[in-house]
Design a protein around this motif. Structure first.
Motif, PDB file in Angstrom:
ATOM      1  N   LEU A   6       0.831  -1.208   0.000  1.00  0.00           N
ATOM      2  CA  LEU A   6       0.000   0.000   0.000  1.00  0.00           C
ATOM      3  C   LEU A   6       0.865   1.257   0.000  1.00  0.00           C
ATOM      4  O   LEU A   6       0.478   2.290  -0.567  1.00  0.00           O
ATOM      5  N   LEU A  14      -4.362   8.164  -1.843  1.00  0.00           N
ATOM      6  CA  LEU A  14      -4.825   7.626  -0.561  1.00  0.00           C
ATOM      7  C   LEU A  14      -5.510   8.704   0.274  1.00  0.00           C
ATOM      8  O   LEU A  14      -6.538   8.460   0.901  1.00  0.00           O
ATOM      9  N   GLU A  25      -7.690   1.031   4.110  1.00  0.00           N
ATOM     10  CA  GLU A  25      -7.153  -0.306   4.385  1.00  0.00           C
ATOM     11  C   GLU A  25      -8.187  -1.385   4.074  1.00  0.00           C
ATOM     12  O   GLU A  25      -7.854  -2.429   3.510  1.00  0.00           O
ATOM     13  N   TRP A  28      -8.412  -1.635   0.352  1.00  0.00           N
ATOM     14  CA  TRP A  28      -7.240  -2.344  -0.186  1.00  0.00           C
ATOM     15  C   TRP A  28      -7.437  -3.861  -0.092  1.00  0.00           C
ATOM     16  O   TRP A  28      -7.152  -4.600  -1.036  1.00  0.00           O
ATOM     17  N   ARG A  29      -7.953  -4.325   1.051  1.00  0.00           N
ATOM     18  CA  ARG A  29      -8.212  -5.763   1.205  1.00  0.00           C
ATOM     19  C   ARG A  29      -9.277  -6.225   0.209  1.00  0.00           C
ATOM     20  O   ARG A  29      -9.171  -7.310  -0.376  1.00  0.00           O
ATOM     21  N   THR A  32      -7.833  -6.310  -3.338  1.00  0.00           N
ATOM     22  CA  THR A  32      -6.842  -7.388  -3.433  1.00  0.00           C
ATOM     23  C   THR A  32      -7.542  -8.730  -3.633  1.00  0.00           C
ATOM     24  O   THR A  32      -7.136  -9.539  -4.483  1.00  0.00           O
ATOM     25  N   LEU A  78      -6.808   3.065  -7.941  1.00  0.00           N
ATOM     26  CA  LEU A  78      -6.130   2.293  -6.899  1.00  0.00           C
ATOM     27  C   LEU A  78      -5.888   0.859  -7.356  1.00  0.00           C
ATOM     28  O   LEU A  78      -4.839   0.268  -7.041  1.00  0.00           O
ATOM     29  N   ALA A  82      -2.351  -1.009  -7.537  1.00  0.00           N
ATOM     30  CA  ALA A  82      -2.144  -2.256  -6.795  1.00  0.00           C
ATOM     31  C   ALA A  82      -1.404  -3.277  -7.636  1.00  0.00           C
ATOM     32  O   ALA A  82      -0.585  -4.053  -7.132  1.00  0.00           O
TER      33      ALA A  82
END
Length: 301
Positions: A6, A14, A25, A28-29, A32, A78, A82
């Motif tokens: 990240l 961000l 966060e 992001w999970r 992913t 994002l 990633a």
């Protein structure tokens, strides 16, 4: 498929997402896991690996295929970061909430060709769905214009998508209702049955959680009068006719916030808004929205 750390994502992006009210966060999970659906650990994007050299670079544009309101473009950016970290450039990105027409470029990307195509579908899935929510919300906002009523979302969201879907409602001009079962109490019909009446249910919540906002669902004008007498500050009018909602507004006379719910369609939106209610809650904004048609068109050499 490796996903970058990240910390390799541009700090400005961000900050933008955080300022928009998103949990970066958690997001992001989420993305992913979405990327791993396409390329699980130990595998690769087979078509891109077979047809594109390691060092090939490409550029392209996210293009709207229809008119509407875009949302989730920062989330799409994002996704690209990633996969490719700082080797991808995202430019010309329109602000979420922008109105667009078919053929408009809403964002441009350039970077490793394999990475762009690996990230493409996941980025489009996020942006297309969230733009669909924003576009649907904007239609309700337009239908209610001038009535004083606002369109409100519900908890009828896709599991795992609530934060994002409620964000998209905001970018479409709508208003968020409670986020979960913890930040506002809502006394509904089953609570009324369990507590032995609508007023006892309201009073039980007040005793257990003093200071917590409470909304009370009523089925008819008699229940409305009961909860008004008990000092209810926010009342949901469940599946009432337009005439009954207008009478509820008259009876309430500004003593409580009134929310219309149940059986609402956009064709009725203005009619309901003109009764004088404060909000229309619409589960369809999130639970059955049609995705917005976006595509990634790579530039030809």
């Amino acid at each position: 498929m490796p996903v970058v750390e990240l910390g390799q994502v541009p700090a400005g992006l961000l900050t933008e997402l955080t300022d928009a009210g998103l949990d970066v966060e958690a997001l992001w999970r989420h993305l992913t896991l979405a990327l791993l659906e396409d390329v699980p650990p130990g595998t690769e994007d087979t078509t891109s690996a077979a047809t594109i050299t390691d060092d090939a670079r490409a550029a392209g544009a996210f293009v709207a295929r229809e008119s509407g309101v875009v949302s989730g473009l920062g989330v799409a950016a994002l996704v690209f970061h990633a996969v490719m970290g700082d080797t991808v450039d995202v430019t010309d990105r329109l602000p979420d909430g922008s109105r667009v027409s078919a053929g408009d470029v809403v964002m441009r990307v350039s970077g490793p060709a394999r990475g762009l195509l690996t990230a493409e579908r996941t980025a489009l899935n996020f942006a297309s769905h969230l733009s669909g929510v924003s576009t649907a919300t904007a239609r309700w906002v337009e239908a209610l214009e001038g009535t004083g009523a606002k369109v409100l979302d519900t908890r009828k969201t896709l599991p795992g998508w609530r934060d994002l879907q409620k964000y998209a409602v905001r970018t479409g001009g709508g208003v968020n209702h409670r986020f979960g079962l913890h930040d506002m109490a809502m006394v509904k019909d089953n609570h009324v049955v369990a507590a032995g009446g609508v007023v006892p249910a309201l009073e039980a919540v007040r005793r257990a959680y003093p200071g917590l906002p409470v909304e009370v669902e009523v089925q008819d004008l008699d229940e409305l009068r009961q909860v008004l007498e008990a000092g209810a500050e926010r009342i949901l009018l469940d599946n009432m006719s337009t005439a009954d909602m207008a009478e509820a507004v008259r009876v309430t006379d500004g003593r409580a916030v009134l929310e219309a719910s149940g059986g609402l369609t956009i064709d009725r939106a203005r009619e309901v808004g003109e009764t004088g209610v404060d909000f229309l809650s619409v589960g369809a904004l999130t639970h059955s929205v049609t995705v917005f048609d976006l595509g990634l068109d790579l530039d030809e050499e």
